[in-house]
Scaffold this active site. Structure first.
Site, mmCIF file in Angstrom:
data_model
loop_
_atom_site.group_PDB
_atom_site.id
_atom_site.type_symbol
_atom_site.label_atom_id
_atom_site.label_comp_id
_atom_site.label_asym_id
_atom_site.label_seq_id
_atom_site.Cartn_x
_atom_site.Cartn_y
_atom_site.Cartn_z
ATOM 1 N N GLY A 98 -26.988 20.057 6.507
ATOM 2 C CA GLY A 98 -26.488 21.266 7.154
ATOM 3 C C GLY A 98 -25.212 21.784 6.529
ATOM 4 O O GLY A 98 -24.779 22.896 6.814
ATOM 5 N N THR A 99 -24.598 20.967 5.669
ATOM 6 C CA THR A 99 -23.316 21.360 5.064
ATOM 7 C C THR A 99 -23.498 22.613 4.213
ATOM 8 O O THR A 99 -24.478 22.724 3.474
ATOM 9 C CB THR A 99 -22.789 20.203 4.182
ATOM 10 O OG1 THR A 99 -22.862 19.001 4.941
ATOM 11 C CG2 THR A 99 -21.352 20.455 3.751
ATOM 12 N N THR A 100 -22.547 23.525 4.309
ATOM 13 C CA THR A 100 -22.629 24.758 3.523
ATOM 14 C C THR A 100 -22.092 24.511 2.113
ATOM 15 O O THR A 100 -21.611 23.424 1.806
ATOM 16 C CB THR A 100 -21.827 25.879 4.197
ATOM 17 O OG1 THR A 100 -20.585 25.338 4.632
ATOM 18 C CG2 THR A 100 -22.560 26.444 5.377
ATOM 19 N N PRO A 126 -29.130 26.396 5.982
ATOM 20 C CA PRO A 126 -27.868 27.055 6.324
ATOM 21 C C PRO A 126 -27.668 27.163 7.830
ATOM 22 O O PRO A 126 -26.535 27.265 8.292
ATOM 23 C CB PRO A 126 -28.006 28.450 5.708
ATOM 24 C CG PRO A 126 -29.102 28.344 4.700
ATOM 25 C CD PRO A 126 -30.010 27.253 5.194
ATOM 26 N N PHE A 128 -29.452 25.571 11.604
ATOM 27 C CA PHE A 128 -30.488 24.792 12.275
ATOM 28 C C PHE A 128 -30.872 25.373 13.628
ATOM 29 O O PHE A 128 -31.713 24.816 14.316
ATOM 30 C CB PHE A 128 -30.023 23.347 12.464
ATOM 31 C CG PHE A 128 -30.164 22.515 11.224
ATOM 32 C CD1 PHE A 128 -31.412 22.060 10.823
ATOM 33 C CD2 PHE A 128 -29.078 22.196 10.449
ATOM 34 C CE1 PHE A 128 -31.567 21.302 9.673
ATOM 35 C CE2 PHE A 128 -29.205 21.439 9.307
ATOM 36 C CZ PHE A 128 -30.452 20.986 8.910
ATOM 37 N N HIS A 155 -17.094 33.608 13.711
ATOM 38 C CA HIS A 155 -17.016 32.156 13.910
ATOM 39 C C HIS A 155 -15.646 31.742 14.432
ATOM 40 O O HIS A 155 -14.683 32.510 14.366
ATOM 41 C CB HIS A 155 -17.281 31.420 12.593
ATOM 42 C CG HIS A 155 -18.741 31.367 12.217
ATOM 43 N ND1 HIS A 155 -19.383 32.409 11.596
ATOM 44 C CD2 HIS A 155 -19.679 30.392 12.400
ATOM 45 C CE1 HIS A 155 -20.643 32.087 11.399
ATOM 46 N NE2 HIS A 155 -20.862 30.874 11.874
ATOM 47 N N HIS A 156 -15.569 30.474 14.839
ATOM 48 C CA HIS A 156 -14.284 29.857 15.240
ATOM 49 C C HIS A 156 -13.345 29.825 14.026
ATOM 50 O O HIS A 156 -13.808 29.761 12.870
ATOM 51 C CB HIS A 156 -14.553 28.447 15.767
ATOM 52 C CG HIS A 156 -15.214 27.563 14.745
ATOM 53 N ND1 HIS A 156 -14.491 26.843 13.817
ATOM 54 C CD2 HIS A 156 -16.518 27.310 14.476
ATOM 55 C CE1 HIS A 156 -15.312 26.182 13.030
ATOM 56 N NE2 HIS A 156 -16.574 26.455 13.409
ATOM 57 N N LYS A 159 -13.326 27.225 10.749
ATOM 58 C CA LYS A 159 -14.327 27.238 9.683
ATOM 59 C C LYS A 159 -13.637 27.528 8.349
ATOM 60 O O LYS A 159 -12.823 28.449 8.254
ATOM 61 C CB LYS A 159 -15.381 28.317 9.994
ATOM 62 C CG LYS A 159 -16.522 28.371 9.004
ATOM 63 C CD LYS A 159 -17.614 29.310 9.488
ATOM 64 C CE LYS A 159 -18.747 29.435 8.482
ATOM 65 N NZ LYS A 159 -19.322 28.152 8.090
ATOM 66 N N GLY A 165 -22.786 30.449 5.545
ATOM 67 C CA GLY A 165 -24.035 30.223 4.806
ATOM 68 C C GLY A 165 -25.172 31.049 5.393
ATOM 69 O O GLY A 165 -26.034 31.559 4.669
#
Ligand code: NAP
Length: 271
Positions: A98-100, A126, A128, A155-156, A159, A165
């Site tokens: 899951g890592t970008t 990118p 899930f 996003h928060h 990040k 992604g």
């Protein structure tokens, strides 16, 4: 037992004791992080999965081998994720990533690596979240019908990478769909933008990144035509929204040898 009794009631067939299906042995990399810790919990909760290793910064990847992991989940940082996958593939361990930070070059290198390890599967997703994958799908489907399209991802503020992604992948899918249909890039009369107010340009699609305390992961695809607008919006309110896809990926990756980029490959969405 008397003879007559024995004749009257033939012994019932005893059902064979059920053999429990073997549990799939799963390791998590980045297990102390926000996503990794959630993934470890999801594996603990899921039927048929067993969490055999939780590794983080400073731990040796050898523990993947000694714990006999069959699948590794990677939620670490962009600078190490490809190295982690390489190690796992070389040891015959399937990967759910899951890592970008994955780009065409790193994906190509992983494809080449996998060609030397047939039978091993790697899923790089990118996003899930099932809803986010569907939003990407719908954005790509709608893209050719509108003159203008832009993407806003929110996003928060913790990040580290921008654009997300998911936004980059959505832009790539939207851009490809528009090119395939012969649609021109979105009209834009801007000639001066010294501070980058018009956002990043990804595959001819403008992408804007908002970082705001309180948010988790959100995205809008704005599609504009004469006198109308379609907005395709997805919101992840909690990191648990990613876990259905993570668990699906863990269950499926072994039966999808080679590289899959995007959960959509496993959902049979023809993007
Ligand atoms: P995070 O909270 O910073 O977690 C990352 C963890 O990985 C940290 O505990 C970090 O440790 C650890 N780490 C760093 N280097 C490592 C190494 N070499 N080996 C093992 N662990 C290592 O970040 P996050 O919010 O969980 O996000 C992780 C990644 O997932 C990011 O790339 C993010 O963009 C992505 N993400 C993907 C999805 C999706 O659906 N695909 C959803 C959300 C987030 P230290 O802090 O000590 O360095």
């Amino acid at each position: 037992m008397t003879e007559s009794t024995a004749r009257e009631s033939p012994a019932p067939e005893t059902p064979a004791p059920a053999t429990p299906a073997a549990e799939l042995r799963v390791a998590v990399l980045g297990a102390r992080g926000r996503m990794g810790s959630e993934a470890a919990q999801a594996v603990r909760r899921a039927d048929g999965l067993r969490l055999v290793a939780e590794l983080d910064h400073g731990d040796s990847l050898d523990a993947l081998v000694t714990s006999d992991a069959e699948v590794v989940i990677d939620f670490t940082v962009p600078s190490v994720t490809e190295h982690n996958v390489r190690f796992a593939v070389e040891h015959g361990i399937h990967c759910v990533v899951g890592t970008t930070g994955w780009d065409d070059e790193s994906l190509d290198r992983t494809r080449t690596l996998l060609a030397r390890h047939p039978g091993v599967g790697v899923l790089v997703a990118p996003n899930f979240s099932i809803g986010a994958v569907l939003a990407m799908h719908f954005s790509a489907q709608a893209a050719r019908f509108f003159e203008s399209v832009e993407i806003v991802e929110l996003h928060h503020p913790d990040k580290v990478d921008a654009p997300s992604g998911t936004a980059a992948r959505t832009a790539a899918l939207v851009g490809a769909a528009r090119r395939a249909a012969g649609v021109e890039p979105s009209p834009d009369a801007t000639t001066q933008d010294p501070d980058g107010a018009r956002g990043a340009l990804v595959d001819d699609v403008r992408v804007h990144s908002v970082r705001l305390r309180g948010l988790v992961a959100h995205q809008e695809t704005l599609l504009g035509g004469l006198g109308e607008q379609l907005t395709i919006r997805h919101d992840s309110f909690d990191r648990i929204s990613f876990m259905t896809g993570v668990v699906l990926g863990v269950r499926e990756v072994g039966s999808h040898p080679g590289l899959a980029h995007g959960l959509e490959d496993y959902l049979e969405l023809d993007l």
